[in-house]
Design a protein around this motif. Structure first.
Motif, PDB file in Angstrom:
ATOM      1  N   ARG A 228       0.866  -1.182   0.000  1.00 15.93           N
ATOM      2  CA  ARG A 228       0.000   0.000   0.000  1.00 15.93           C
ATOM      3  C   ARG A 228       0.901   1.229   0.000  1.00 15.93           C
ATOM      4  N   ILE A 229       0.984   1.880  -1.156  1.00 16.32           N
ATOM      5  CA  ILE A 229       1.948   2.956  -1.381  1.00 16.32           C
ATOM      6  C   ILE A 229       1.222   4.252  -1.729  1.00 16.32           C
ATOM      7  N   LYS A 230       1.690   5.361  -1.175  1.00 10.40           N
ATOM      8  CA  LYS A 230       1.125   6.658  -1.553  1.00 10.40           C
ATOM      9  C   LYS A 230       1.366   6.907  -3.035  1.00 10.40           C
ATOM     10  N   ARG A 231       0.350   7.411  -3.711  1.00 12.91           N
ATOM     11  CA  ARG A 231       0.403   7.540  -5.169  1.00 12.91           C
ATOM     12  C   ARG A 231       1.579   8.366  -5.666  1.00 12.91           C
ATOM     13  N   TRP A 232       1.961   9.358  -4.902  1.00 10.77           N
ATOM     14  CA  TRP A 232       2.996  10.276  -5.377  1.00 10.77           C
ATOM     15  C   TRP A 232       4.389   9.864  -4.911  1.00 10.77           C
ATOM     16  N   THR A 233       4.499   8.653  -4.364  1.00 15.43           N
ATOM     17  CA  THR A 233       5.818   8.127  -3.996  1.00 15.43           C
ATOM     18  C   THR A 233       6.596   7.791  -5.266  1.00 15.43           C
ATOM     19  N   PRO A 234       7.826   8.296  -5.426  1.00 19.82           N
ATOM     20  CA  PRO A 234       8.621   7.936  -6.614  1.00 19.82           C
ATOM     21  C   PRO A 234       8.833   6.431  -6.683  1.00 19.82           C
ATOM     22  N   PHE A 235       8.774   5.898  -7.880  1.00 18.86           N
ATOM     23  CA  PHE A 235       8.915   4.453  -8.052  1.00 18.86           C
ATOM     24  C   PHE A 235      10.246   3.950  -7.501  1.00 18.86           C
ATOM     25  N   ASN A 236      11.294   4.774  -7.596  1.00 28.19           N
ATOM     26  CA  ASN A 236      12.603   4.374  -7.081  1.00 28.19           C
ATOM     27  C   ASN A 236      12.561   4.114  -5.579  1.00 28.19           C
ATOM     28  N   LEU A 237      11.753   4.894  -4.842  1.00 31.93           N
ATOM     29  CA  LEU A 237      11.617   4.665  -3.405  1.00 31.93           C
ATOM     30  C   LEU A 237      10.801   3.405  -3.129  1.00 31.93           C
ATOM     31  N   PHE A 238       9.821   3.131  -3.986  1.00 32.38           N
ATOM     32  CA  PHE A 238       9.036   1.903  -3.835  1.00 32.38           C
ATOM     33  C   PHE A 238       9.933   0.670  -3.955  1.00 32.38           C
ATOM     34  N   LYS A 239      10.975   0.734  -4.796  1.00 30.63           N
ATOM     35  CA  LYS A 239      11.882  -0.399  -4.959  1.00 30.63           C
ATOM     36  C   LYS A 239      12.596  -0.727  -3.649  1.00 30.63           C
ATOM     37  N   GLU A 240      12.778   0.262  -2.784  1.00 26.85           N
ATOM     38  CA  GLU A 240      13.364   0.003  -1.465  1.00 26.85           C
ATOM     39  C   GLU A 240      12.444  -0.878  -0.635  1.00 26.85           C
ATOM     40  N   GLU A 241      11.128  -0.662  -0.763  1.00 27.73           N
ATOM     41  CA  GLU A 241      10.168  -1.496  -0.039  1.00 27.73           C
ATOM     42  C   GLU A 241      10.197  -2.932  -0.563  1.00 27.73           C
ATOM     43  N   VAL A 242      10.396  -3.078  -1.864  1.00 27.16           N
ATOM     44  CA  VAL A 242      10.506  -4.414  -2.449  1.00 27.16           C
ATOM     45  C   VAL A 242      11.746  -5.123  -1.907  1.00 27.16           C
ATOM     46  N   PHE A 243      12.829  -4.374  -1.744  1.00 26.68           N
ATOM     47  CA  PHE A 243      14.052  -4.957  -1.185  1.00 26.68           C
ATOM     48  C   PHE A 243      13.820  -5.482   0.231  1.00 26.68           C
ATOM     49  N   LYS A 244      13.085  -4.713   1.029  1.00 28.10           N
ATOM     50  CA  LYS A 244      12.811  -5.131   2.401  1.00 28.10           C
ATOM     51  C   LYS A 244      11.993  -6.423   2.435  1.00 28.10           C
ATOM     52  N   GLU A 245      11.078  -6.585   1.480  1.00 28.16           N
ATOM     53  CA  GLU A 245      10.198  -7.755   1.474  1.00 28.16           C
ATOM     54  C   GLU A 245      10.858  -8.969   0.830  1.00 28.16           C
ATOM     55  N   PHE A 246      11.520  -8.778  -0.321  1.00 29.43           N
ATOM     56  CA  PHE A 246      12.050  -9.898  -1.075  1.00 29.43           C
ATOM     57  C   PHE A 246      13.541 -10.131  -0.852  1.00 29.43           C
ATOM     58  N   GLY A 247      14.237  -9.121  -0.325  1.00 34.29           N
ATOM     59  CA  GLY A 247      15.677  -9.263  -0.145  1.00 34.29           C
ATOM     60  C   GLY A 247      16.468  -9.108  -1.429  1.00 34.29           C
ATOM     61  N   ILE A 248      15.854  -8.548  -2.475  1.00 35.57           N
ATOM     62  CA  ILE A 248      16.534  -8.321  -3.753  1.00 35.57           C
ATOM     63  C   ILE A 248      16.957  -6.853  -3.820  1.00 35.57           C
ATOM     64  N   PRO A 249      18.270  -6.544  -3.777  1.00 30.83           N
ATOM     65  CA  PRO A 249      18.719  -5.149  -3.848  1.00 30.83           C
ATOM     66  C   PRO A 249      18.146  -4.433  -5.068  1.00 30.83           C
ATOM     67  N   VAL A 250      17.938  -3.130  -4.937  1.00 32.63           N
ATOM     68  CA  VAL A 250      17.238  -2.359  -5.976  1.00 32.63           C
ATOM     69  C   VAL A 250      17.929  -2.430  -7.328  1.00 32.63           C
ATOM     70  N   GLN A 251      19.277  -2.506  -7.328  1.00 30.98           N
ATOM     71  CA  GLN A 251      19.982  -2.525  -8.618  1.00 30.98           C
ATOM     72  C   GLN A 251      19.781  -3.829  -9.371  1.00 30.98           C
ATOM     73  N   PHE A 252      19.250  -4.870  -8.682  1.00 37.42           N
ATOM     74  CA  PHE A 252      19.015  -6.151  -9.322  1.00 37.42           C
ATOM     75  C   PHE A 252      17.562  -6.323  -9.745  1.00 37.42           C
ATOM     76  N   GLN A 253      16.732  -5.320  -9.527  1.00 34.80           N
ATOM     77  CA  GLN A 253      15.300  -5.429  -9.801  1.00 34.80           C
ATOM     78  C   GLN A 253      14.954  -4.853 -11.176  1.00 34.80           C
ATOM     79  N   ARG A 254      14.138  -5.592 -11.935  1.00 31.23           N
ATOM     80  CA  ARG A 254      13.552  -5.019 -13.156  1.00 31.23           C
ATOM     81  C   ARG A 254      12.068  -5.390 -13.156  1.00 31.23           C
ATOM     82  N   PHE A 255      11.223  -4.410 -13.419  1.00 31.16           N
ATOM     83  CA  PHE A 255       9.780  -4.621 -13.346  1.00 31.16           C
ATOM     84  C   PHE A 255       9.143  -4.539 -14.730  1.00 31.16           C
TER      85      PHE A 255
END
Length: 436
Positions: free
Chosen positions: A40-67
């Motif tokens: 659940r993310i605020k709409r105006w949150t930059p996508f780059n910051l959202f990738k940090e949340e993905v790192f916390k959940e999946f353990g995949i560093p942001v530089q290794f993520q592609r969506f």
């Protein structure tokens, strides 16, 4: 504006979700987004910051993520169809949804490129015009079982099949592309000697493949190929009571996942998770990690015995993420050329080591190695500076020689001019006495 309108629900599907759902409670398309991890993310949150949340959940560093963004096709199937570009990653999360999508939801597929040597995440290569994102399902006619198969998706179909079957059986493989399942199932045969492009496959397409049915197996199998099996499943609407042959049951109930598991009365969440995580994982000390990571961690443990002495956690999921992230970090350091590392990268590595020390890892040996890397990096920078200084000194010396030669020449010209001048032009000058 209501508070709910300020947020976007981002649902992230990954390979693990596809492996978990396909062949159990899902046969067509790829995934049920109601059963994947959501944010659940605020709409105006930059996508780059959202990738940090993905790192916390999946353990995949942001530089290794592609969506990848999902889209509904004209035939009512739902597939990933385009990757999120760096320009889009700079935009707010709420701006990435498809025009026809639900205003409050954004569905994504997380692609993670992994090293073939140890299976750890690595920075995914740039998507080129010839690249295609394909998904593969493997059908076993004897077991009448369909499952997701995570294999590389570029190149000739022949090469892809060769990764799942021995070379001598490649010629026996049969491939189909899954097109649609409503109102009827439609699969088309794929020529395995053609490239994906020549077969007119595109991003998000699903390739189902199997070993070619044998005459002797036809007596044992009711559904010899992918189309007949999918038609059978579609006809029975995926009901458990319709398919229990050979112990393979079509179930409408999802298998418990590592994320969001509950605990039955008298049960243990830890035990439930351990049973699941051991599938595809191996034990390292008291925890579960991938076999590739276990090999690297085992070498570290045998060489630096105190590394894991104080590492102690009661849970299972977090230690797995931490240990696999630590192994990924060590591998990245081992493959990095010191003379190519920037100072800010070394600083980030120091911070990462401090973070790992916070959870009980003893990393004095790694810090020592990093200090050596810093010295080597500083020496490389010093060599560059010395070379620049020597070059500047050579230029300066050449300039000095030029100035010295100019000074000598100027002095000579001054002396020549001085001999031709009268001694005085003052009053009563002797040269003017005869005329004045």
């Amino acid at each position: 504006m209501a508070e709910a309108d300020l947020y976007t629900i981002v649902k992230v599907a990954c390979n693990e979700d596809l492996m978990e759902q396909i062949g159990r409670d899902r046969y067509f398309d790829l995934v049920d987004h109601n059963k994947v991890c959501s944010f659940r993310i605020k709409r105006w949150t930059p996508f780059n910051l959202f990738k940090e949340e993905v790192f916390k959940e999946f353990g995949i560093p942001v530089q290794f993520q592609r969506f990848w963004l999902w889209a509904k096709r004209k035939n009512n199937t739902y597939r990933p169809n385009r990757h999120v570009t760096p320009e889009q990653e700079a935009q707010p999360v709420g701006c990435l949804r498809a025009p026809e999508a639900n205003d409050a939801e954004l569905n994504l597929f997380l692609e993670v490129e992994r090293s073939r040597q140890v299976g750890l995440p690595k920075i995914p290569p740039t998507v080129c015009s010839d690249d295609i994102l394909l998904f593969f399902k493997l059908y076993d006619p004897l077991k009448e079982e369909l499952r997701y198969f995570n294999i590389p998706f570029l190149g000739l179909v022949l090469h892809v099949v060769g990764l799942s079957f021995p070379p001598r059986l490649v010629s026996e493989a049969v491939l189909y592309v899954e097109i649609k399942f409503e109102p009827i199932v439609m699969c088309e045969h794929v020529d395995k000697m053609l490239t994906f492009r020549d077969s007119q496959l595109g991003d998000g397409d699903i390739v189902c493949f199997q070993k070619s049915p044998q005459v002797e197996s036809s007596r044992q199998c009711e559904h010899l190929d992918v189309p007949s099996f999918l038609e059978y499943v579609h006809y029975h609407q995926i009901k458990p009571e319709h398919h229990s042959k050979y112990g393979c049951q079509i179930s409408s109930e999802p298998k418990p996942t590592e994320r969001g598991q509950g605990t039955d009365s008298g049960g243990s969440t830890l035990q439930t998770y351990s049973a699941n995580v051991s599938d595809g994982k191996v034990r390292f000390l008291a925890y579960w990690v991938s076999s590739e990571v276990s090999f690297l961690l085992g070498r570290i443990h045998s060489t630096y015995k105190d590394t894991f002495t104080k590492f102690s956690m009661k849970g299972q999921k977090l230690p797995t993420v931490l240990l696999e992230s630590f192994a990924s970090f060590v591998e990245s350091m081992s493959t990095t050329k010191v003379n190519e590392v920037q100072e800010d990268v070394l600083k980030q590595a120091s911070l990462s080591i401090e973070d790992f020390e916070q959870v009980g890892l003893e990393l004095s040996w790694l810090k020592k190695r990093l200090e050596e890397a810093k010295k080597a990096n500083k020496r490389a920078e010093s060599l560059i500076y010395v070379d620049l200084c020597e070059t500047a000194l050579k230029v300066g010396r050449a300039k000095v020689r030029e100035l010295e030669e100019g000074l000598v020449k100027a002095k000579a010209e001054l002396e020549d001019c001085s001999t031709d001048l009268p001694n005085s032009l003052a009053v009563n000058d002797y040269l003017l006495l005869d005329v004045v």
